[in-house]
Write a protein that holds these residues in place. Structure first.
Motif, PDB file in Angstrom:
ATOM      1  N   LYS A   1       0.587  -0.810  -0.169  1.00 55.74           N
ATOM      2  CA  LYS A   1       0.338   0.110  -0.082  1.00 55.74           C
ATOM      3  C   LYS A   1       0.553   1.415  -0.218  1.00 55.74           C
ATOM      4  O   LYS A   1       0.854   2.258  -0.340  1.00 55.74           O
ATOM      5  N   THR A   2       2.162   0.538   0.890  1.00 54.42           N
ATOM      6  CA  THR A   2       2.843   2.101   0.877  1.00 54.42           C
ATOM      7  C   THR A   2       3.541   2.163  -0.459  1.00 54.42           C
ATOM      8  O   THR A   2       3.369   3.407  -0.826  1.00 54.42           O
ATOM      9  N   LEU A   3       3.712   1.783  -1.080  1.00 58.20           N
ATOM     10  CA  LEU A   3       4.778   1.793  -2.617  1.00 58.20           C
ATOM     11  C   LEU A   3       3.549   1.908  -3.504  1.00 58.20           C
ATOM     12  O   LEU A   3       3.889   3.196  -4.369  1.00 58.20           O
ATOM     13  N   ILE A   4       2.046   1.738  -3.329  1.00 57.00           N
ATOM     14  CA  ILE A   4       1.408   2.262  -4.442  1.00 57.00           C
ATOM     15  C   ILE A   4       0.665   3.829  -4.085  1.00 57.00           C
ATOM     16  O   ILE A   4       1.168   4.182  -4.769  1.00 57.00           O
TER      17      ILE A   4
ATOM     18  N   LEU B   1       1.917   1.181 -12.115  1.00 56.88           N
ATOM     19  CA  LEU B   1       1.154   1.252 -10.486  1.00 56.88           C
ATOM     20  C   LEU B   1       0.022   0.073 -10.567  1.00 56.88           C
ATOM     21  O   LEU B   1      -0.316  -0.604 -10.041  1.00 56.88           O
ATOM     22  N   ILE B   2      -0.182   0.184 -12.996  1.00 54.90           N
ATOM     23  CA  ILE B   2      -1.563  -1.053 -12.820  1.00 54.90           C
ATOM     24  C   ILE B   2      -0.838  -2.083 -12.163  1.00 54.90           C
ATOM     25  O   ILE B   2      -1.794  -3.108 -11.550  1.00 54.90           O
ATOM     26  N   ALA B   3       0.179  -2.546 -12.749  1.00 56.80           N
ATOM     27  CA  ALA B   3       0.661  -3.602 -12.256  1.00 56.80           C
ATOM     28  C   ALA B   3       0.730  -4.493 -10.876  1.00 56.80           C
ATOM     29  O   ALA B   3       0.458  -5.282 -10.429  1.00 56.80           O
ATOM     30  N   LEU B   4       0.898  -3.326 -10.011  1.00 56.76           N
ATOM     31  CA  LEU B   4       0.788  -3.320  -8.630  1.00 56.76           C
ATOM     32  C   LEU B   4      -0.248  -3.769  -8.099  1.00 56.76           C
ATOM     33  O   LEU B   4      -0.328  -4.750  -6.850  1.00 56.76           O
ATOM     34  N   LEU B   5      -1.241  -2.995  -8.546  1.00 56.63           N
ATOM     35  CA  LEU B   5      -2.652  -3.379  -8.267  1.00 56.63           C
ATOM     36  C   LEU B   5      -3.529  -4.505  -8.486  1.00 56.63           C
ATOM     37  O   LEU B   5      -3.890  -5.535  -7.806  1.00 56.63           O
ATOM     38  N   PHE B   6      -2.982  -5.273  -9.612  1.00 56.58           N
ATOM     39  CA  PHE B   6      -3.068  -6.903 -10.250  1.00 56.58           C
ATOM     40  C   PHE B   6      -2.610  -7.622  -9.113  1.00 56.58           C
ATOM     41  O   PHE B   6      -3.291  -7.925  -8.550  1.00 56.58           O
TER      42      PHE B   6
ATOM     43  N   GLY C   1      -2.171  -6.932  -6.019  1.00 53.75           N
ATOM     44  CA  GLY C   1      -2.408  -7.077  -5.178  1.00 53.75           C
ATOM     45  C   GLY C   1      -3.617  -7.615  -4.610  1.00 53.75           C
ATOM     46  O   GLY C   1      -3.657  -8.545  -3.633  1.00 53.75           O
ATOM     47  N   PHE C   2      -4.649  -7.498  -5.462  1.00 62.87           N
ATOM     48  CA  PHE C   2      -5.424  -8.099  -5.812  1.00 62.87           C
ATOM     49  C   PHE C   2      -5.577  -9.869  -6.068  1.00 62.87           C
ATOM     50  O   PHE C   2      -6.449 -10.399  -5.297  1.00 62.87           O
ATOM     51  N   PHE C   3      -4.746  -9.721  -7.066  1.00 64.75           N
ATOM     52  CA  PHE C   3      -3.829 -11.635  -7.669  1.00 64.75           C
ATOM     53  C   PHE C   3      -3.864 -11.888  -5.657  1.00 64.75           C
ATOM     54  O   PHE C   3      -4.683 -13.147  -5.852  1.00 64.75           O
ATOM     55  N   PHE C   4      -2.696 -11.606  -5.131  1.00 61.27           N
ATOM     56  CA  PHE C   4      -2.810 -12.093  -3.841  1.00 61.27           C
ATOM     57  C   PHE C   4      -3.220 -12.910  -2.914  1.00 61.27           C
ATOM     58  O   PHE C   4      -2.318 -12.328  -1.544  1.00 61.27           O
ATOM     59  N   GLY C   5      -4.318 -11.499  -3.016  1.00 63.40           N
ATOM     60  CA  GLY C   5      -4.735 -11.004  -1.645  1.00 63.40           C
ATOM     61  C   GLY C   5      -4.481  -9.821  -0.683  1.00 63.40           C
ATOM     62  O   GLY C   5      -4.708  -9.610   0.627  1.00 63.40           O
ATOM     63  N   GLY C   6      -3.451  -9.159  -0.880  1.00 63.48           N
ATOM     64  CA  GLY C   6      -2.371  -8.206  -0.361  1.00 63.48           C
ATOM     65  C   GLY C   6      -3.551  -6.974  -0.012  1.00 63.48           C
ATOM     66  O   GLY C   6      -3.664  -5.919   0.514  1.00 63.48           O
TER      67      GLY C   6
END
Length: 65
Positions: free
Chosen positions: A4-7, A49-54, A56-61
């Motif tokens: 979340k901090t990185l995003i 940013l889009i890659a990090l969001l995917f 995060g949602f894919f791995f449940g973070g």
């Protein structure tokens, strides 16, 4: 929490690049390439940013609590 901090940091960097681009648009002459470089940086940051969001949602973070 690190994700979340990185995003948030990436989002703020995108805003800074946007502000720099506006400044370059208003100040520079027509031969300057700084506006194009600012756009390239902003597009790269958006892709990250889009890659990090995917991720995060894919791995449940990001999807839970």
């Amino acid at each position: 929490m690190f994700l979340k901090t990185l995003i948030a940091v990436l989002f703020l960097a995108m805003l800074a690049s946007l502000a720099a681009g506006v400044g370059f648009l208003l100040r520079d002459d027509s031969q300057s390439r700084r506006l194009l470089i600012s756009l390239k940086v902003r597009v790269t940051l958006a892709a990250l940013l889009i890659a990090l969001l995917f991720y995060g949602f894919f791995f449940g973070g990001l999807g839970e609590a």
